[in-house]
Each structure stands twice: as C-alpha cells, then as structure tokens.
Design an enzyme around this catalytic site. Structure first.
Site, short mmCIF file in Angstrom:
data_model
loop_
_atom_site.label_atom_id
_atom_site.label_comp_id
_atom_site.label_asym_id
_atom_site.label_seq_id
_atom_site.Cartn_x
_atom_site.Cartn_y
_atom_site.Cartn_z
N GLY A 46 0.86 -1.18 0.00
CA GLY A 46 0.00 0.00 0.00
C GLY A 46 0.89 1.23 0.00
O GLY A 46 1.97 1.23 -0.59
N ILE A 71 2.70 2.64 2.48
CA ILE A 71 4.01 2.43 3.12
C ILE A 71 4.79 1.34 2.38
O ILE A 71 5.99 1.49 2.12
CB ILE A 71 3.81 2.08 4.61
CG1 ILE A 71 3.20 3.28 5.35
CG2 ILE A 71 5.14 1.68 5.25
CD1 ILE A 71 2.74 2.99 6.77
N ARG A 91 -4.10 -8.81 -1.16
CA ARG A 91 -5.25 -9.61 -1.59
C ARG A 91 -5.49 -9.40 -3.08
O ARG A 91 -5.96 -10.29 -3.76
CB ARG A 91 -6.49 -9.20 -0.78
CG ARG A 91 -6.40 -9.65 0.67
CD ARG A 91 -7.45 -8.99 1.50
NE ARG A 91 -7.34 -7.54 1.44
CZ ARG A 91 -8.12 -6.70 2.08
NH1 ARG A 91 -9.10 -7.15 2.84
NH2 ARG A 91 -7.94 -5.39 1.99
N ILE A 117 6.96 -3.63 10.56
CA ILE A 117 6.68 -2.25 10.98
C ILE A 117 5.17 -2.00 10.99
O ILE A 117 4.73 -0.85 11.10
CB ILE A 117 7.38 -1.19 10.08
CG1 ILE A 117 7.09 -1.45 8.59
CG2 ILE A 117 8.87 -1.17 10.33
CD1 ILE A 117 5.81 -1.02 8.05
N ARG A 122 1.87 -4.28 12.41
CA ARG A 122 1.21 -4.57 13.69
C ARG A 122 1.70 -5.91 14.20
O ARG A 122 1.85 -6.86 13.44
CB ARG A 122 -0.32 -4.64 13.52
CG ARG A 122 -1.00 -3.31 13.37
CD ARG A 122 -0.97 -2.48 14.66
NE ARG A 122 -1.67 -1.22 14.51
CZ ARG A 122 -1.08 -0.07 14.17
NH1 ARG A 122 0.21 -0.02 13.98
NH2 ARG A 122 -1.80 1.05 14.07
N GLU A 182 2.00 -4.91 23.21
CA GLU A 182 2.84 -3.75 23.54
C GLU A 182 2.41 -3.13 24.85
O GLU A 182 1.21 -3.08 25.13
CB GLU A 182 2.73 -2.71 22.42
CG GLU A 182 3.25 -3.27 21.10
CD GLU A 182 3.06 -2.32 19.93
OE1 GLU A 182 2.68 -1.15 20.15
OE2 GLU A 182 3.30 -2.74 18.80
N HIS A 204 7.83 0.71 18.74
CA HIS A 204 6.71 1.23 17.94
C HIS A 204 6.91 2.72 17.63
O HIS A 204 6.13 3.57 18.07
CB HIS A 204 5.37 1.01 18.64
CG HIS A 204 4.21 1.10 17.69
ND1 HIS A 204 3.04 0.41 17.87
CD2 HIS A 204 4.03 1.79 16.52
CE1 HIS A 204 2.20 0.68 16.88
NE2 HIS A 204 2.80 1.52 16.04
P1 NAP Z 1 -2.54 1.01 3.10
O1 NAP Z 1 -2.13 2.05 2.11
O2 NAP Z 1 -3.99 0.80 3.34
O3 NAP Z 1 -1.87 -0.38 2.63
C1 NAP Z 1 -2.18 -1.59 3.18
C2 NAP Z 1 -1.86 -2.69 2.17
O4 NAP Z 1 -2.06 -3.96 2.80
C3 NAP Z 1 -2.70 -2.64 0.93
O5 NAP Z 1 -1.87 -2.75 -0.20
C4 NAP Z 1 -3.62 -3.86 1.03
O6 NAP Z 1 -3.87 -4.41 -0.26
C5 NAP Z 1 -2.78 -4.80 1.89
N1 NAP Z 1 -3.63 -5.71 2.66
C6 NAP Z 1 -4.73 -5.41 3.40
N2 NAP Z 1 -5.25 -6.52 3.93
C7 NAP Z 1 -4.47 -7.55 3.53
C8 NAP Z 1 -4.53 -8.94 3.75
N3 NAP Z 1 -5.50 -9.50 4.48
N4 NAP Z 1 -3.56 -9.71 3.18
C9 NAP Z 1 -2.61 -9.15 2.42
N5 NAP Z 1 -2.50 -7.83 2.18
C10 NAP Z 1 -3.43 -7.04 2.73
O7 NAP Z 1 -1.91 1.30 4.51
P2 NAP Z 1 -0.55 2.06 4.86
O8 NAP Z 1 -0.80 3.51 4.99
O9 NAP Z 1 0.51 1.61 3.92
O10 NAP Z 1 -0.29 1.48 6.35
C11 NAP Z 1 -0.10 0.09 6.54
C12 NAP Z 1 -0.09 -0.25 8.02
O11 NAP Z 1 1.13 0.17 8.60
C13 NAP Z 1 -1.15 0.43 8.88
O12 NAP Z 1 -2.41 -0.23 8.82
C14 NAP Z 1 -0.55 0.41 10.26
O13 NAP Z 1 -1.02 -0.71 10.99
C15 NAP Z 1 0.95 0.26 10.01
N6 NAP Z 1 1.70 1.44 10.53
C16 NAP Z 1 2.65 1.25 11.48
C17 NAP Z 1 3.36 2.35 11.97
C18 NAP Z 1 4.42 2.21 13.02
O14 NAP Z 1 4.65 3.15 13.78
N7 NAP Z 1 5.14 1.10 13.08
C19 NAP Z 1 3.07 3.64 11.49
C20 NAP Z 1 2.10 3.78 10.52
C21 NAP Z 1 1.41 2.67 10.02
P3 NAP Z 1 -5.22 -5.25 -0.55
O15 NAP Z 1 -6.35 -4.42 -0.05
O16 NAP Z 1 -5.21 -5.48 -2.02
O17 NAP Z 1 -5.06 -6.54 0.19
#
Ligand code: NAP
Length: 312
Positions: A151, A153, A173, A228, A230, A259, A277
């Site tokens: 997505g 990130i 997916r 990075i 969850r 956590e 985190h």
């Molecule tokens: P995003 O743009 O919504 O990207 C999420 C990606 O995951 C999408 O490409 C989606 O594609 C895929 N996905 C969703 N469900 C899935 C599944 N069941 N199996 C396989 N792939 C799946 O989100 P983002 O902005 O990149 O953020 C991603 C995540 O990073 C957040 O939800 C958050 O939990 C985490 N995060 C962590 C930190 C930290 O401090 N460590 C900071 C910010 C964010 P499809 O819909 O095609 O499956």
C-alpha cells in the site's frame, strides 16, 4: 458540538482542542468508565489514536456520536463495522507518515542484516581487539525484497529497495495495477522467494496470525523478517520458536503482540532488533500528523465532512 478526547496526545493537540472547542479529556476523569456511562450522550465527535482506539463499550455509551478523528493511519483498534452500522464517519492520518515509516523499515532491514545494533553492543563492551571476533553479517544490496502489503508504506519501502538494486515482489489480496513488481497471490510462496520479508499490511481480525510458522519456515534459515505494521500479524510464539531453532536468520520488529510487553525470548536473542513502535515518531511527521488530525476536526465542525475519511 462537543468533543470527547479519549487519551493524551501532544501538548499542541490537547491545547488546540481545549481552546478551540468544547472538549472533555476522558483521561482526566477519575472514573472514566462511569463518567462515560453517565455523560456519553453529550458527545458528537471522538478524538482518539491508533493506540487508544475506541472500544465497543465506549461506542455503546456514545449514542449521539457522528464522527471519530484518529491520530495515526492504522484503525485496527476501532470497531469499524459498528461505526458503519451507525453511520459514524472516521478519519485517520494517512500519507504524512508514509516516508518516515518506510525509512524506519529500511533502518531495520540494514540493522538486522548488517548487525549494526549487535556491533554497537560489541564495541561498547570493549570486545573489539579482544579474543572474540565480531564476525560477518549479510549483504543487503541486490537481494530479494518481499513485501506483505504493498500500500502507501509498502510502496515507499519498495521504492527505497530499488535504490539498493533489489528484486522486489509483494503479496496483497489484490494485484496492484500501477507497479511492475512481481505479484505472489500466495504469501508462503512470497516468503520462499524472499531474502527479506517486510510486513506493511494493516492489523486486525483479517490479518491476525497471517505470518505463521509455515510462512516463517518458508522464509527460512537465511531469511529475515521485518515488521513495521502490527504485532498481531505475526504469530509471536512461532517466531520465537523458529529463531531459537535457527530456522530464521533474524527479525527486526517495531511492533509486538502485547505492547509494550516484549517476550524475554526476543529481548535475549542477539539476532533480533527491537524498536518501541516508533515508525512515525519523528518531530516533523508527528507535527504533520497533529495538523492533519486538527484539520479533520475543524473540517467536520465547519462542513460536516472529513478531509481524510477512511472508506469503511
Ligand atoms: P494502506 O495504504 O492501506 O496499505 C495496506 C496494504 O495492505 C494494501 O496494499 C492492502 O492491499 C494490503 N492488505 C490489506 N489486507 C491484507 C490482507 N488481508 N492480506 C494481504 N494484504 C493485505 O496502509 P498504509 O498507509 O501503507 O499502512 C499500513 C499499516 O502500517 C497500517 O495499517 C498500520 O497498521 C501500520 N503502521 C505502522 C506504523 C508504526 O509506527 N510502526 C506507522 C504507521 C502505520 P489489498 O487491499 O489489495 O489486500
């Protein structure tokens, strides 16, 4: 309209909400649950975060709730199905944190493979020059980078991987239309292919334990796991087992199942890199997240619409 803020955010956000609106800080109530039970019907908008979330019970005590503005991009701690049923809208803070989270992912990739934190411990213990050699680490450039969740990130992590001359592939997916990276519709096959598997998909019920023993074993004794996203996405017990059995070369983790509690087995394992985190926690990004949160609140107050609404 009245705002209920569930947890303490930055001073800037707390002050802006307190001075600009009729805001109640739930964490300042001596008996928060009881307060909410008795006064929940007064509130139209909740301000929360990826960390504080919004529980089902809290939601039940908020019969007039219209909007939730959350700090952070992940919303796995908020029951979106219930929001949807009641027509409550939700905003998060996407995009502004993407680069910093991708940067941290890369810091972790380099650290776990090149053993930077381990080397730092070695030097500080005055071992350098002594009998115990530090030994070699693992090359990163030119290797295979697998991304679970391409997505916002995930794509930023992949782009940085191009600079390291890596082969890049991903599992989502759905196949992403606008990228040339190889797509694996099976996560196990991506793990078998990859040298580095980076998790960047959302947490929540659907991805709970997605990276299980079979995926970790497929990544294999020369493979590295970087998370990075969850902690819930990884079977933490299975991760410990494969690390202890040396069926995985190492892991670098910013997020954990419970956590801030990290299992002792991870704390004591020298092939593991651990951060608290902190993916989005740079001064600049946190300021941008604050601004976007406050802009969403202001927009909802003035127009009834959110700027970065989550599509539920
Ligand atoms: P995003 O743009 O919504 O990207 C999420 C990606 O995951 C999408 O490409 C989606 O594609 C895929 N996905 C969703 N469900 C899935 C599944 N069941 N199996 C396989 N792939 C799946 O989100 P983002 O902005 O990149 O953020 C991603 C995540 O990073 C957040 O939800 C958050 O939990 C985490 N995060 C962590 C930190 C930290 O401090 N460590 C900071 C910010 C964010 P499809 O819909 O095609 O499956």
């Amino acid at each position: 309209m009245r705002i209920l803020q569930l947890g303490r955010l930055s001073n800037d956000v707390n002050e802006a909400l307190a001075s600009g609106y009729d805001t109640t800080f739930l964490w300042q109530q001596t008996q928060a649950d009881e307060y909410l039970r008795q006064n929940g019907n007064r509130f139209d908008l909740v301000v929360t975060s990826a960390q504080f979330g919004l529980t089902q019970t809290q939601l039940e005590y908020l019969p007039n709730l219209k909007a939730v503005c959350s700090f952070g991009v992940g919303y796995d701690a908020i029951n979106v199905a219930d929001l949807q049923k009641r027509g409550i809208v939700l905003s998060n803070t996407p995009d502004v944190l993407t680069d910093c989270v991708a940067d941290l992912a890369w810091g972790l990739i380099l650290d776990v493979a090149r053993r930077i934190s381990a080397a730092d411990r070695y030097v500080r213990s005055l071992s350098w020059g002594g009998k115990q050699r530090f030994g070699n680490s693992t090359r990163v450039s030119g290797k295979r980078l697998g991304i679970l969740g391409l997505g916002r990130i995930g794509k930023a992590i992949a782009k940085r991987g191009e600079g390291f001359g890596m082969d890049i592939a991903y599992h989502n997916r759905q196949k992403v239309a606008d990228v040339a990276y190889a797509y694996f519709d099976d996560l196990g096959e991506l793990a078998t292919w990859a040298d580095f598997l980076v998790i960047a998909c959302p947490g929540g019920k659907e991805t709970q334990g997605l990276v299980d023993a079979s995926v970790l074993k497929a990544l294999g004794e020369h493979g590295f796991l970087i998370n990075i996203a969850r902690g819930s996405i990884v079977d933490e017990a299975a991760l410990i087992e494969v690390l202890q059995a040396k069926q995985l070369a190492g892991a670098a983790l910013d997020v954990y199942a419970h956590e801030p509690n990290i299992p002792t087995a991870l704390l004591q394992n020298g092939t593991v890199v651990l951060t608290p985190h902190m993916g989005s926690a740079t001064l600049e990004t946190r300021q941008d997240m604050d601004t976007l949160l406050l802009d969403n609140v202001a927009s909802f107050m003035q127009t009834g619409r959110l700027l970065t609404a989550v599509t539920l």
